[in-house]
Structure formats: C-alpha cells, structure tokens
Design a protein around this motif. Structure first.
Motif, PDB file in Angstrom:
ATOM      1  N   VAL A  45       0.840  -1.202   0.000  1.00 23.66           N
ATOM      2  CA  VAL A  45       0.000   0.000   0.000  1.00 23.66           C
ATOM      3  C   VAL A  45       0.872   1.248   0.000  1.00 23.66           C
ATOM      4  CG1 VAL A  45      -1.609   1.362   1.423  1.00 23.66           C
ATOM      5  CG2 VAL A  45      -2.076  -1.046   0.957  1.00 23.66           C
ATOM      6  N   ASP A  46       1.915   1.264   0.816  1.00 22.63           N
ATOM      7  CA  ASP A  46       2.806   2.428   0.863  1.00 22.63           C
ATOM      8  C   ASP A  46       3.456   2.686  -0.492  1.00 22.63           C
ATOM      9  OD1 ASP A  46       2.216   2.767   3.544  1.00 22.63           O
ATOM     10  OD2 ASP A  46       4.067   1.806   4.255  1.00 22.63           O
ATOM     11  N   ALA A  47       3.975   1.626  -1.114  1.00 25.82           N
ATOM     12  CA  ALA A  47       4.633   1.784  -2.416  1.00 25.82           C
ATOM     13  C   ALA A  47       3.635   2.221  -3.489  1.00 25.82           C
ATOM     14  CB  ALA A  47       5.315   0.477  -2.816  1.00 25.82           C
ATOM     15  N   LEU A  48       2.461   1.629  -3.479  1.00 24.74           N
ATOM     16  CA  LEU A  48       1.451   1.972  -4.485  1.00 24.74           C
ATOM     17  C   LEU A  48       0.908   3.382  -4.275  1.00 24.74           C
ATOM     18  CD1 LEU A  48      -0.280  -1.502  -4.613  1.00 24.74           C
ATOM     19  CD2 LEU A  48       1.066  -0.431  -6.457  1.00 24.74           C
ATOM     20  N   ARG A  49       0.777   3.795  -3.034  1.00 19.94           N
ATOM     21  CA  ARG A  49       0.363   5.183  -2.771  1.00 19.94           C
ATOM     22  C   ARG A  49       1.375   6.161  -3.373  1.00 19.94           C
ATOM     23  NH1 ARG A  49      -3.985   5.984   0.429  1.00 19.94           N
ATOM     24  NH2 ARG A  49      -4.412   4.524   2.108  1.00 19.94           N
ATOM     25  N   GLU A  50       2.653   5.823  -3.231  1.00 20.61           N
ATOM     26  CA  GLU A  50       3.694   6.688  -3.785  1.00 20.61           C
ATOM     27  C   GLU A  50       3.625   6.701  -5.310  1.00 20.61           C
ATOM     28  OE1 GLU A  50       6.702   9.514  -3.402  1.00 20.61           O
ATOM     29  OE2 GLU A  50       5.228   8.727  -1.988  1.00 20.61           O
TER      30      GLU A  50
END
Length: 178
Positions: free
Chosen positions: A140-145
C-alpha cells in the motif's frame, strides 16, 4: 562521422555503428518483439560484451527467454558499472522477480526508489512485487507513492484499491476505484 558521447550517457563506449542496434533493441523490447530484440543485440554484444547498456538489454532478452541465470549475471555486471543508475536497479529488480528471487528483487527495487524517488514506475514495480509476496502494508505504501507521482497510472490505482479493499478500508478503496 566524428562524435563524442559523454561518460554519463548510457551509450558511452559504443561506436556509431552499434548505437542504432542498441536503440532498435530497446524499441523492440518496448514493443514486445523479443525475436527482433535478440537479433539486434546479438552482434553488438559480441563487439561490446562489457558495455553496461548492452548488458542491460541482453539481460532483458535473456530474462524474457527464461534464461534467468544469464540474465541475472549480465544485469549484475551492468549494475556494478552503473551503480547510481536507477533504471539499472529497476531492471535488476524485475529480472530477479521473474527468476523468483523475491527478497533480492525487493532490495533492488528499493534501491531504485532511493536513487530516483520520483520514478513512479519503480514504486509501482515495488508495489506489485510486495503484493505478490503478501506484504500488504508495504505494498500500500509503495502503491500510494506510485499514484502520488503518477495520478493517471490506472494499474497502480486499481492495485492500490484492491489492497485497500482486502484490508477492509472500503471508503479508501472506493475513492481509488473512482
């Protein structure tokens, strides 16, 4: 024709005759024409077997052919020479992932994101791999970025929404799906 290629260029060390083949290889790979890419890079690889961009493109062809050991070896040699080039780390990460070396692939993609934090493709690739490795919070963190950097990246937004939905964050997921 007399020309000079700066040492910072990915084409540095190649002669004028090799450059069109390297460019044609890259275009063929982008278009999914692996046979053509393999033909184009073959003669250049014989003449410039240690040139990093030739190694990177050769590694990409080898990976697509399922020859993962050769692909990884070639890509590691390229990264050794261009250790500050995010594209090389991204390519290494995707090749390692294709070979099933997920932890190493995650490390390579994280290094890519460190070197080029504004490269949405790298964050997306990292997110995809983290999803594959069932590491949802990190994904989720990587995809949010990736979405922050490229709001129109539909695949990143859809995968992010899927991860949020699975995490029972329905409102956030719905917002991403919209």
């Amino acid at each position: 024709m007399n020309f000079s290629i700066p040492p910072t260029s990915r084409l540095y060390g190649l002669d004028a005759a090799a450059i069109p083949h390297v460019v044609a290889t890259a275009h063929a790979l982008e278009s999914g024409r692996v046979d053509e890419a393999e033909r184009e890079i073959a003669s250049v690889a014989q003449r410039f077997p240690r040139q990093p961009e030739v190694l990177r493109l050769f590694a990409s062809v080898e990976s697509l052919r399922g020859r993962h050991d050769m692909a990884i070896l070639a890509m590691r040699r390229a990264v050794e020479q261009r250790s500050r080039d995010a594209l090389y780390w991204n390519t290494l990460g995707t090749i390692l992932a294709d070979a099933g070396a997920y932890d190493e692939a995650i490390g390579a993609l994280r290094r890519c994101c460190e070197l080029e934090p504004n490269l949405a493709l790298a964050w997306y690739n990292l997110g995809v791999l983290l999803v594959r490795c069932v590491r949802p919070a990190e994904a989720v963190d990587a995809l949010r970025e990736a979405v922050r950097l490229a709001p129109d990246h539909v695949a990143a937004r859809a995968l992010l929404a899927d991860q949020l939905r699975v995490a029972n964050r329905a409102d956030e997921a719905a917002a991403e799906y919209r």
